[in-house]
Design a protein around this motif. Structure first.
Motif, mmCIF file in Angstrom:
data_model
loop_
_atom_site.group_PDB
_atom_site.id
_atom_site.type_symbol
_atom_site.label_atom_id
_atom_site.label_comp_id
_atom_site.label_asym_id
_atom_site.label_seq_id
_atom_site.Cartn_x
_atom_site.Cartn_y
_atom_site.Cartn_z
ATOM 1 N N ALA A 1 0.792 -1.146 0.125
ATOM 2 C CA ALA A 1 0.028 -0.065 -0.004
ATOM 3 C C ALA A 1 0.833 1.250 0.042
ATOM 4 C CB ALA A 1 -0.966 0.067 1.260
ATOM 5 N N GLU A 2 2.249 1.105 0.724
ATOM 6 C CA GLU A 2 2.907 2.481 0.852
ATOM 7 C C GLU A 2 3.826 2.334 -0.537
ATOM 8 O OE1 GLU A 2 2.481 0.028 3.135
ATOM 9 O OE2 GLU A 2 1.355 1.083 4.509
ATOM 10 N N ASN A 3 4.094 1.255 -1.094
ATOM 11 C CA ASN A 3 5.122 1.409 -2.193
ATOM 12 C C ASN A 3 4.454 0.528 -3.427
ATOM 13 O OD1 ASN A 3 7.426 2.592 -0.772
ATOM 14 N ND2 ASN A 3 7.173 0.718 0.320
ATOM 15 N N PRO A 4 3.516 1.124 -4.195
ATOM 16 C CA PRO A 4 3.056 0.884 -5.085
ATOM 17 C C PRO A 4 3.902 0.667 -6.525
ATOM 18 C CG PRO A 4 2.120 2.778 -5.143
ATOM 19 C CD PRO A 4 3.003 2.696 -3.871
ATOM 20 N N ASN A 5 3.457 -0.531 -7.261
ATOM 21 C CA ASN A 5 4.371 -0.638 -8.464
ATOM 22 C C ASN A 5 3.182 -0.585 -9.675
ATOM 23 O OD1 ASN A 5 2.788 -3.011 -8.740
ATOM 24 N ND2 ASN A 5 4.803 -4.423 -8.201
ATOM 25 N N GLY A 6 3.564 -0.764 -10.874
ATOM 26 C CA GLY A 6 2.768 -0.810 -12.206
ATOM 27 C C GLY A 6 1.425 -1.712 -11.969
ATOM 28 N N LEU A 7 1.777 -2.807 -11.490
ATOM 29 C CA LEU A 7 0.684 -3.704 -11.568
ATOM 30 C C LEU A 7 -0.414 -3.104 -10.355
ATOM 31 C CD1 LEU A 7 -0.936 -6.282 -12.284
ATOM 32 C CD2 LEU A 7 0.717 -7.244 -10.493
ATOM 33 N N SER A 8 0.113 -2.840 -9.101
ATOM 34 C CA SER A 8 -0.931 -2.580 -8.107
ATOM 35 C C SER A 8 -1.461 -1.174 -8.600
ATOM 36 C CB SER A 8 -0.065 -2.275 -6.746
ATOM 37 O OG SER A 8 0.835 -1.240 -6.699
ATOM 38 N N ALA A 9 -0.872 -0.324 -9.238
ATOM 39 C CA ALA A 9 -1.642 0.754 -9.563
ATOM 40 C C ALA A 9 -2.686 0.527 -10.654
ATOM 41 C CB ALA A 9 -0.613 1.856 -10.166
ATOM 42 N N THR A 10 -2.398 -0.153 -11.681
ATOM 43 C CA THR A 10 -3.427 -0.596 -12.556
ATOM 44 C C THR A 10 -4.471 -1.425 -12.009
ATOM 45 O OG1 THR A 10 -1.507 -0.977 -14.277
ATOM 46 C CG2 THR A 10 -3.587 -1.972 -14.691
ATOM 47 N N LEU A 11 -4.319 -2.154 -11.027
ATOM 48 C CA LEU A 11 -5.560 -2.812 -10.203
ATOM 49 C C LEU A 11 -6.428 -1.819 -9.627
ATOM 50 C CD1 LEU A 11 -3.524 -6.034 -9.139
ATOM 51 C CD2 LEU A 11 -5.294 -6.001 -10.906
ATOM 52 N N ASP A 12 -5.636 -1.015 -8.981
ATOM 53 C CA ASP A 12 -6.111 0.213 -8.038
ATOM 54 C C ASP A 12 -6.928 1.097 -8.751
ATOM 55 O OD1 ASP A 12 -6.664 1.297 -5.535
ATOM 56 O OD2 ASP A 12 -5.764 2.904 -6.235
ATOM 57 N N THR A 13 -6.735 1.380 -9.944
ATOM 58 C CA THR A 13 -7.373 2.201 -11.042
ATOM 59 C C THR A 13 -8.588 1.445 -11.550
ATOM 60 O OG1 THR A 13 -5.219 3.276 -11.585
ATOM 61 C CG2 THR A 13 -7.308 3.728 -13.006
ATOM 62 N N ILE A 14 -8.376 0.334 -11.687
ATOM 63 C CA ILE A 14 -9.574 -0.537 -12.468
ATOM 64 C C ILE A 14 -10.557 -0.546 -11.468
ATOM 65 C CG2 ILE A 14 -10.385 -2.786 -13.140
ATOM 66 C CD1 ILE A 14 -7.681 -3.127 -14.507
ATOM 67 N N GLY A 15 -10.248 -0.921 -10.151
ATOM 68 C CA GLY A 15 -11.126 -1.257 -9.063
ATOM 69 C C GLY A 15 -11.893 0.225 -8.735
ATOM 70 N N SER A 16 -10.992 1.180 -8.384
ATOM 71 C CA SER A 16 -11.549 2.533 -7.940
ATOM 72 C C SER A 16 -12.628 3.074 -9.396
ATOM 73 C CB SER A 16 -10.550 3.483 -7.650
ATOM 74 O OG SER A 16 -9.584 3.681 -8.623
ATOM 75 N N SER A 17 -12.374 2.889 -10.601
ATOM 76 C CA SER A 17 -13.036 3.504 -11.358
ATOM 77 C C SER A 17 -14.363 2.787 -11.667
ATOM 78 C CB SER A 17 -12.233 3.195 -12.802
ATOM 79 O OG SER A 17 -11.014 3.919 -12.897
ATOM 80 N N TYR A 18 -14.060 1.369 -11.541
ATOM 81 C CA TYR A 18 -15.721 0.776 -11.134
ATOM 82 C C TYR A 18 -16.757 1.291 -10.154
ATOM 83 C CZ TYR A 18 -19.267 -2.885 -11.147
ATOM 84 O OH TYR A 18 -20.503 -3.483 -11.301
ATOM 85 N N VAL A 19 -16.052 1.370 -8.857
ATOM 86 C CA VAL A 19 -16.589 1.841 -7.773
ATOM 87 C C VAL A 19 -17.422 3.360 -7.814
ATOM 88 C CG1 VAL A 19 -16.505 2.698 -5.314
ATOM 89 C CG2 VAL A 19 -15.472 0.524 -6.250
ATOM 90 N N THR A 20 -16.412 4.059 -8.801
ATOM 91 C CA THR A 20 -16.908 5.666 -9.297
ATOM 92 C C THR A 20 -17.969 5.709 -10.069
ATOM 93 O OG1 THR A 20 -14.707 6.319 -8.912
ATOM 94 C CG2 THR A 20 -16.213 7.635 -10.345
ATOM 95 N N LEU A 21 -18.085 4.595 -10.841
ATOM 96 C CA LEU A 21 -19.240 4.458 -11.906
ATOM 97 C C LEU A 21 -20.457 4.011 -11.119
ATOM 98 C CD1 LEU A 21 -17.657 2.474 -14.843
ATOM 99 C CD2 LEU A 21 -18.777 4.800 -14.872
ATOM 100 N N LEU A 22 -20.387 3.258 -10.004
ATOM 101 C CA LEU A 22 -21.536 2.817 -9.369
ATOM 102 C C LEU A 22 -21.941 3.848 -8.506
ATOM 103 C CD1 LEU A 22 -20.667 -0.775 -7.705
ATOM 104 C CD2 LEU A 22 -22.504 -0.176 -9.375
ATOM 105 N N ARG A 23 -21.150 4.645 -7.938
ATOM 106 C CA ARG A 23 -21.386 5.901 -7.111
ATOM 107 C C ARG A 23 -22.127 6.918 -7.997
ATOM 108 N NH1 ARG A 23 -16.222 6.444 -3.175
ATOM 109 N NH2 ARG A 23 -16.819 4.641 -1.719
ATOM 110 N N ALA A 24 -21.508 7.139 -9.212
ATOM 111 C CA ALA A 24 -22.218 8.232 -10.111
ATOM 112 C C ALA A 24 -23.746 7.843 -10.279
ATOM 113 C CB ALA A 24 -21.487 8.230 -11.361
#
Length: 471
Positions: A49-72
């Motif tokens: 969580a403190e030291n993300p890499n490319g894979l973790s950043a991609t996964l986080d972006t995919i997941g957070s984007s989906y949650v954002t769509l639901l919240r919208a």
């Protein structure tokens, strides 16, 4: 009272492999497995969580984007669903009786769930078995009865709030817009009641609202269809962020929560189904698509269209009643978030800080859980319910910080139980009132889509695995 009928469908000519690959349930399960695998790979590559890499950043972006769509979609969905559900009461005979029975059974199941939570907290004693390294912390949000009552007063028509922060290093001001879901519910309820009182002059408004609700639900169906992608990102990011270490330190607490959720979902609900003369297998096979999506999305409101469809199409509840009871339940019926969780969590906090609870305090836990469910408001707001419980009992709110690390993991199970209960109560009430379409309830699930004819984007009822259950 009219009941929902199925239009004839063309035979399903898909082969078994194609059926499996296009199955919504299989896609979700595959995304769960792939997400866990991606998360474990990310941790092996050194991502945290403190030291993300490319894979973790991609996964986080995919997941957070989906949650954002639901919240919208949450605010327009809540407003139109509640207004439409209240207006639909004008088409229901004995509407007041149905509403009263719905509230009564909400309270009965909440009472059973919170008692189970208290018993598990006392037997398992998760606070006394907490691992080392846990540090109390301030909760990011606090629920009190006073704040709850004040929160019911709308600040504006849509409960919009704007907050700003100043970054001294960057010299920039950032602002964010948020919605108070409780205020949206209050405004929608008042508008719906006013429309009913206005009579024929409000008919164009009610027709427009129902039409707008259909449009919003269609958009939400599209969001639901990409749930496997969101699941992949959410699960993968959670594995990287939390790993197994924090879960291990709160292992007994997590076990207690999931035992409680399992008892409610697989014991209490089936007993209620059976005592009302209904098939347990048919209940689970009917409700399982919504339970599955709730587990992934962690939002009763985000799952609302799917919950309402399976309640009507699979469980045989008349649409005129389901369109009121299910949206109402999505904002107030929370056996997972508002009963099991706060009961066990409050006992955990008391045990962790070495505080003895008396009979009156246990009674307060029951009262808060049965009465205060609306504080969760159909979103991922169990923390608000917990702080409401702790403040009522006089327990340290810092204890909430102990549990935040694994809250997303617990919230999956909590929301799944919430949604299962939101479909169960309308089914029970409809059965008791003699308006349940039992032919539809007992109809075979295989090959029968639960969506309406004009909703071809919706997943199918046979798309989710059926849990082992007996009649």
């Amino acid at each position: 009272m009219s009941t929902t009928a199925r239009a004839p469908k063309a035979p399903d000519t898909r082969g078994p492999i194609r059926k499996l690959l296009t199955s919504f349930g299989f896609q979700i399960l595959a995304a769960l497995v792939l997400g866990i695998a991606a998360g474990l790979i990310g941790r092996q590559l050194g991502a945290t969580a403190e030291n993300p890499n490319g894979l973790s950043a991609t996964l986080d972006t995919i997941g957070s984007s989906y949650v954002t769509l639901l919240r919208a979609a949450v605010v327009p969905l809540i407003f139109t669903a509640i207004v439409a559900s209240i207006s639909n009461l004008r088409r229901v005979q004995n509407a007041a009786r149905l509403a009263g029975q719905t509230l009564l059974w909400f309270a009965i199941t909440a009472f059973i769930a919170v008692v189970i939570g208290i018993v598990l907290g006392l037997v398992i004693q998760p606070g006394a078995r907490a691992g080392e390294g846990l540090e109390p912390g301030e909760p990011y949000t606090v629920g009190t009865w006073w704040n709850f009552l004040l929160g019911l007063i709308p600040q504006n028509f849509l409960g919009i709030g704007v907050s700003s922060s100043f970054d001294a290093e960057a010299g920039a001001v950032s602002s964010s817009v948020s919605f108070n879901i409780l205020q949206v519910i209050v405004v929608a309820a008042v508008v719906g009641i006013a429309a009913l009182k206005a009579g024929k002059k409000a008919e164009p408004f009610l027709v427009f609202t129902e039409s707008l609700l259909k449009v919003i639900q269609r958009v939400l169906w599209w969001i639901i269809r990409i749930a496997p992608i969101g699941t992949f990102g959410l699960i993968g990011a959670a594995v990287i962020k939390y790993g197994w270490e924090k879960l291990a330190s709160l292992g007994w607490f997590a076990i207690a929560i999931y035992i409680g959720l399992a008892l409610v979902l697989f014991v209490v609900y089936p007993v209620l189904v059976k005592t009302h003369g209904l098939s347990i297998k048919q209940y689970f096979s009917g409700v399982w698509p919504a339970v599955q999506l709730a587990f992934v999305s962690r939002s009763s409101i985000g799952t609302l269209p799917l919950t309402e469809r399976v309640t009507e199409r699979n469980l045989g509840v008349p649409r005129s009643y389901a369109s009121f009871a299910v949206p109402f339940g999505a904002t107030t019926k929370m056996d997972g978030c508002a009963a099991i969780y706060p009961a066990i969590a409050a006992i955990f906090v008391a045990q962790f800080f070495g505080i003895e609870l008396n009979f009156v305090q246990y009674l307060l836990i029951v009262i808060v859980s049965v009465v205060g469910s609306a504080a969760t408001a159909g979103t991922t707001g169990a923390v608000v319910m917990l702080t409401l419980t702790l403040s009522t009992l006089g327990l340290p709110l810092e204890g909430v910080g102990l549990l935040l690390a694994i809250d997303p993991i617990l919230d999956m199970g909590r929301t799944a139980v919430n949604v299962a209960g939101q479909a169960l109560i309308p089914t029970i009430v409809a059965k008791r009132e003699g308006i349940l379409n039992e032919d539809l309830y007992n109809a075979p699930r295989a090959g029968l889509p639960f969506a309406e004819d004009d909703d071809d984007d919706a997943p199918e009822a046979d798309a989710a695995p059926e849990p082992a259950a007996t009649r």
